[in-house]
Write a protein that holds these residues in place. Structure first.
Motif, PDB file in Angstrom:
ATOM      1  N   GLY A 201       0.799  -1.215   0.000  1.00 52.72           N
ATOM      2  CA  GLY A 201       0.000   0.000   0.000  1.00 52.72           C
ATOM      3  C   GLY A 201       0.837   1.272   0.000  1.00 52.72           C
ATOM      4  N   GLY A 202       2.165   1.119  -0.038  1.00 55.56           N
ATOM      5  CA  GLY A 202       3.039   2.289  -0.074  1.00 55.56           C
ATOM      6  C   GLY A 202       3.346   2.837   1.308  1.00 55.56           C
ATOM      7  N   GLN A 203       2.834   2.176   2.347  1.00 58.32           N
ATOM      8  CA  GLN A 203       3.112   2.643   3.703  1.00 58.32           C
ATOM      9  C   GLN A 203       4.543   2.273   4.090  1.00 58.32           C
ATOM     10  N   ARG A 204       5.217   3.194   4.774  1.00 54.18           N
ATOM     11  CA  ARG A 204       6.624   2.962   5.090  1.00 54.18           C
ATOM     12  C   ARG A 204       6.874   2.934   6.595  1.00 54.18           C
ATOM     13  N   ILE A 205       7.777   2.047   6.987  1.00 54.15           N
ATOM     14  CA  ILE A 205       8.238   2.025   8.379  1.00 54.15           C
ATOM     15  C   ILE A 205       9.759   2.071   8.330  1.00 54.15           C
ATOM     16  N   THR A 206      10.352   2.568   9.399  1.00 50.02           N
ATOM     17  CA  THR A 206      11.819   2.615   9.431  1.00 50.02           C
ATOM     18  C   THR A 206      12.323   1.990  10.719  1.00 50.02           C
ATOM     19  N   LEU A 207      13.432   1.301  10.575  1.00 50.22           N
ATOM     20  CA  LEU A 207      14.128   0.746  11.735  1.00 50.22           C
ATOM     21  C   LEU A 207      15.407   1.551  11.905  1.00 50.22           C
ATOM     22  N   TYR A 208      15.548   2.130  13.085  1.00 52.77           N
ATOM     23  CA  TYR A 208      16.676   3.024  13.374  1.00 52.77           C
ATOM     24  C   TYR A 208      17.552   2.323  14.391  1.00 52.77           C
ATOM     25  N   VAL A 209      18.833   2.243  14.095  1.00 54.43           N
ATOM     26  CA  VAL A 209      19.745   1.434  14.905  1.00 54.43           C
ATOM     27  C   VAL A 209      20.993   2.240  15.257  1.00 54.43           C
TER      28      VAL A 209
END
Lengths: 182, 278
Positions: free
Chosen positions: B206-214
């Motif tokens: 659906g074009g939804q984005r999540i980010t993992l920050y490390v």
């Protein structure tokens, strides 16, 4: 988040500049100056104001500044071979397109600006008034004058013998037909 | 149209323009057309043709021949604009950071939720809370990015992992979230309060984005919070961006997205399970 993108407005800005100045190079210079000025002035851009209206307003002010102090723009003669190169014909037919473009350049710049914003950009009249910073009544009267004059000129051209368009407005022949602004 | 004392003639002209420019509702346009006399009708037809012909002029002026200078200027303006939108949205957080820097180190102890007045403020940028706020900010910056959402794409995943592992000084693993419907887009390197940080971005159909920050968080600050809290999930919300975050052996992880908390928690659990096997 407001997703209106600068790139989305670029074709509109270029086309408007192209038809406002009547010169491809001057047009892209004008767009370039507009974008650079927008970059410098971006703090003045308030959220809630339309990006398109803001960009066209900046462009209009730059255009006025350029014309101030510059000699009157030359009218393009479509029979000049250089000019003909600069004016690709639309699908409607070579001569008609050239006639139309030349009639457009014969209009006073303030009438041309109104006609182009209304016609090309489909801008509401109130927004045109905002961009050009004139009362809406002035927008409407300039639009009327522009459309009526263009109609008269095009009719004159059509009734003249052959397909030869009407003579251009008097020009100073010591200047080249095309000038690169800037 | 708020004009003062329009003459009837002008008003008719205005309505004719509105008709030509398609600003009238269909029924009003029909009614007006039916009322036009022959002369006015001819004018309307000519104006309409003129409008169509003008719109056809240079209709082909496309992006194809867009000069490089113009493109650059447009990109630059877009960047400025994005920054501005962001600062408006995140001004509060930014102000908080400035305050933290500006007020000096000594004050930190008074703010520290652990009450550990001995902790230096160097940790204000290295604490788990600062960490998760930076994660949310980084998410907000890069999530809307159309053309350059990541520095290195998932197509070069091996290179991406090697590079970021080297820069962060610890072997990184990239969780797979395909089962949850999210595919890895790629990642980027970012500056953080306690050194380099990495951001991995995922996107669903659906074009939804999540980010993992490390990245590293200050070990001492975390110790002050207690070992017990080290592996616990914590939730933080910055504006529309929610983040679940945890710390594992001095390393912080934050999964950020704009979605309901439960959905984000399910994703964070999947990430956690893959990164911290029991």
């Amino acid at each position: 988040m407001d997703r209106a993108q600068v790139l989305d407005h670029l074709p509109g800005l270029r086309r408007y500049a192209r038809m406002l100045t009547g010169d491809r190079w001057a047009a892209d210079d004008l767009v370039q100056d507009t974008l650079e000025r927008a970059c410098r002035k971006w703090l003045l851009w308030r959220s809630g104001t339309d990006l398109r209206a803001w960009l066209f307003t900046l462009m209009h002010n730059l255009y006025l500044n350029q014309r101030r102090g510059a000699p009157p723009l030359q009218v393009l003669d479509p029979h000049d071979s250089t000019a003909a190169d600069q004016l690709p014909a639309a699908a409607t037919g070579h001569d008609t397109a050239l006639d139309l473009e030349r009639c457009l350049q014969r209009l006073p710049a303030d009438q041309r600006a109104v006609l182009l914003l209304v016609t090309l950009e489909d801008m509401p009249y109130a927004e045109v008034a905002q961009v050009l910073q004139v009362p809406i009544g002035t927008v409407m009267s300039r639009l009327s004058r522009a459309r009526s004059r263009m109609r008269d000129w095009m009719m004159d051209g059509a009734t003249e013998a052959g397909s030869r368009p009407p003579r251009p407005a008097p020009t100073n022949s010591s200047l080249p037909a095309l000038r690169r602004l800037k | 149209m708020n004009r003062s004392a329009p003459s009837p003639m002008d008003d008719d002209d205005d309505r004719l323009h509105a008709l030509v420019d398609g600003h009238l509702p269909p029924d009003e346009a029909d009614a007006l057309r039916a009322r036009l006399d022959a002369d006015t009708l001819a004018r309307q037809v000519d104006w309409q043709q003129q409008r169509d012909a003008l719109r056809a002029l240079h209709a082909g002026l496309s992006d194809a021949d867009l000069p490089q200078d113009l493109r650059r200027a447009a990109d630059q303006l877009q960047h400025r604009r994005d920054q501005q939108m962001l600062w408006r949205r995140w001004g509060g957080i930014a102000a908080g950071w400035l305050l933290a820097f500006g007020l000096g180190w000594g004050l930190h102890g008074n703010w520290s939720p652990s009450g550990d007045t001995g902790a230096p403020l160097a940790q204000a940028t290295g604490t788990p809370l600062a960490f998760v706020r930076q994660a949310a900010l980084a998410h907000a910056v890069f999530q809307p990015e159309q053309r350059h959402p990541v520095e290195v794409t998932a197509a070069q995943q091996e290179h991406l992992v090697q590079w970021l592992s080297k820069r962060l000084g610890r072997p990184l693993a990239v969780p797979v979230l395909a089962a949850e419907g999210f595919d890895l887009m790629g990642g980027r390197l970012l500056p953080g309060g306690a050194g380099a940080r990495a951001q991995f971005m995922y996107q669903n159909a659906g074009g939804q984005r999540i980010t993992l920050y490390v990245g590293a968080v200050d070990a001492a600050a975390d110790a002050a919070g207690g070992r017990a809290a080290e592996t616990a999930f914590r939730f933080n919300e910055e504006g529309p961006v929610g983040s679940f975050y945890w710390v594992d052996r001095g390393f912080g992880y934050a999964l950020s997205g704009e979605m309901p908390r439960a959905a984000l928690l399910a994703l964070a659990t999947a990430v956690h399970r893959q990164l911290v096997p029991d």
